[in-house]
Design an enzyme around this catalytic site. Structure first.
Site, PDB file in Angstrom:
ATOM      1  N   ILE A   1      11.670  20.914  25.562  1.00  0.00           N
ATOM      2  CA  ILE A   1      12.924  20.473  24.938  1.00  0.00           C
ATOM      3  C   ILE A   1      13.122  21.395  23.737  1.00  0.00           C
ATOM      4  O   ILE A   1      12.880  21.037  22.589  1.00  0.00           O
ATOM      5  CB  ILE A   1      12.874  18.983  24.568  1.00  0.00           C
ATOM      6  CG1 ILE A   1      12.583  18.188  25.858  1.00  0.00           C
ATOM      7  CG2 ILE A   1      14.181  18.536  23.940  1.00  0.00           C
ATOM      8  CD1 ILE A   1      12.575  16.713  25.714  1.00  0.00           C
ATOM      9  N   HIS A   2      13.533  22.610  24.089  1.00  0.00           N
ATOM     10  CA  HIS A   2      13.530  23.736  23.143  1.00  0.00           C
ATOM     11  C   HIS A   2      14.152  23.374  21.788  1.00  0.00           C
ATOM     12  O   HIS A   2      13.560  23.583  20.732  1.00  0.00           O
ATOM     13  CB  HIS A   2      14.316  24.914  23.738  1.00  0.00           C
ATOM     14  CG  HIS A   2      13.861  25.344  25.096  1.00  0.00           C
ATOM     15  ND1 HIS A   2      12.730  26.110  25.318  1.00  0.00           N
ATOM     16  CD2 HIS A   2      14.395  25.111  26.314  1.00  0.00           C
ATOM     17  CE1 HIS A   2      12.596  26.334  26.615  1.00  0.00           C
ATOM     18  NE2 HIS A   2      13.588  25.736  27.247  1.00  0.00           N
TER      19      HIS A   2
END
Ligand code: RIB
Ligand code: CA
Length: 315
Positions: free
Chosen positions: A238-239
């Site tokens: 979940i950059h």
């Protein structure tokens, strides 16, 4: 404790929305002065609509300003294969009940930064087009910027191409302007964001939740598992949440000040962030703080806890 003033510049985008949710869950520590949108994961129209829909769905009154619809020089390329045609993993939310605060993110950023008594932290988690234009057209904002916590780049390999991360690849010239600006930067590159996320079982549990936030995030994140975006089908980065996590829990990370150059060629190396990782070269604090390691389990635990916490907050 004094809250940190932040403006989130984003291209929602599945992980952008998770990052926005995570920031909202921490409004006791983060004073969100506004959200600006930039074309990236989808068109400017779609990403802006998505930001309005999510804030409206959460009943959050946060100023939203629309930014640039295309890179500084290059053609616009959407990442619809990763975020779906609507940019939210094709999850459908009701039409927004709130209006756009401004259709000019650059002047909104300038006005908000210059009028803030305390310095402002920028959190760009999409292409850097808005930020580059801001500091070029209105350089007077620079002295009131505390930090720029960027999701972008990588010290080891890309995702849009084998060597370039999407946000930098999408607008390399903008990224070069920002990284060459000597602004205080923290770079959350793929080398840490690929280990910053949730397991498939976490996502499945979120998707089955009855909470507004957790169900939305879970159902959107399920879309990621349809592509090759995830690690062996078991873990999804979940950059964008990383750029927020660093502000709240810097102790989860290791970093090193390193020089970062951006490849603005037309070749295969377009958008590559060339990071000087030679450990005998000492770069001073004027160079970007490049994150080099993350405590994956603590990241996951905090993010999950706060998404469920926001469920309670939005009701
Ligand atoms: O490479 C990951 C980045 O590209 C994230 O910001 C994601 O939202 C996409 O914009
Ligand atoms: Ca993004």
């Amino acid at each position: 404790m004094k809250r940190r003033n932040i403006i989130i510049d984003c291209d929602p985008g599945i992980d952008d929305i998770v990052a926005l949710s995570f920031a909202l869950a921490n409004e006791d520590k983060l004073n969100i002065l506004g959200i600006t949108t930039v074309a990236g994961n989808q068109t400017i129209e779609k990403v802006t609509t998505n930001a309005l829909k999510v804030m409206s769905y959460y009943n959050k009154d946060i100023k939203i300003a629309m930014g640039q619809k295309r890179p500084l020089l290059r053609e616009k390329a959407a990442a619809s294969n990763v975020h779906g045609e609507n940019g939210m993993g094709d999850y459908q939310l009701p039409e927004p009940k709130i209006e756009l605060y401004s259709d000019n993110a650059i002047t909104f950023l300038r006005d908000t930064i210059l009028s803030s008594e305390e310095k402002v932290t920028l959190v760009p988690v999409g292409p850097l087009t808005n930020i580059a234009l801001l500091i070029k057209v209105f350089p007077e904002v620079i002295e009131n910027i505390e930090l720029v916590s960027i999701m972008g780049g990588s010290t080891s390999g890309g995702n849009r191409t084998s060597c370039a991360e999407f946000n930098i690849w999408a607008d390399p010239e903008a990224a070069k302007i920002v990284f060459d600006s000597k602004l205080p930067i923290v770079m959350s590159g793929l080398n840490v964001t690929h280990s910053s996320g949730l397991y498939k079982e976490d996502v499945e549990k979120l998707a089955q939740s009855t909470g507004k936030v957790t169900e939305l995030c879970g159902k959107m994140l399920q879309y990621y598992f349809k592509g090759d975006h995830v690690k062996e089908g078991t873990f999804t980065p979940i950059h964008d949440a990383c750029a927020i996590m660093y502000l709240l829990y810097p102790e989860l990370f290791e970093f090193k000040h390193m020089r970062v150059d951006v490849d603005c060629s037309e070749e295969l190396s377009r958008g590559n962030t060339i990071v000087d990782v030679r450990d005998w070269i000492k770069y001073d604090e004027t160079y970007p703080r490049v994150l080099t390691n993350v405590d994956t389990e603590k990241f996951r635990e905090i993010l999950l806890n706060d998404l469920y916490k926001l469920d309670e907050m939005v009701g």
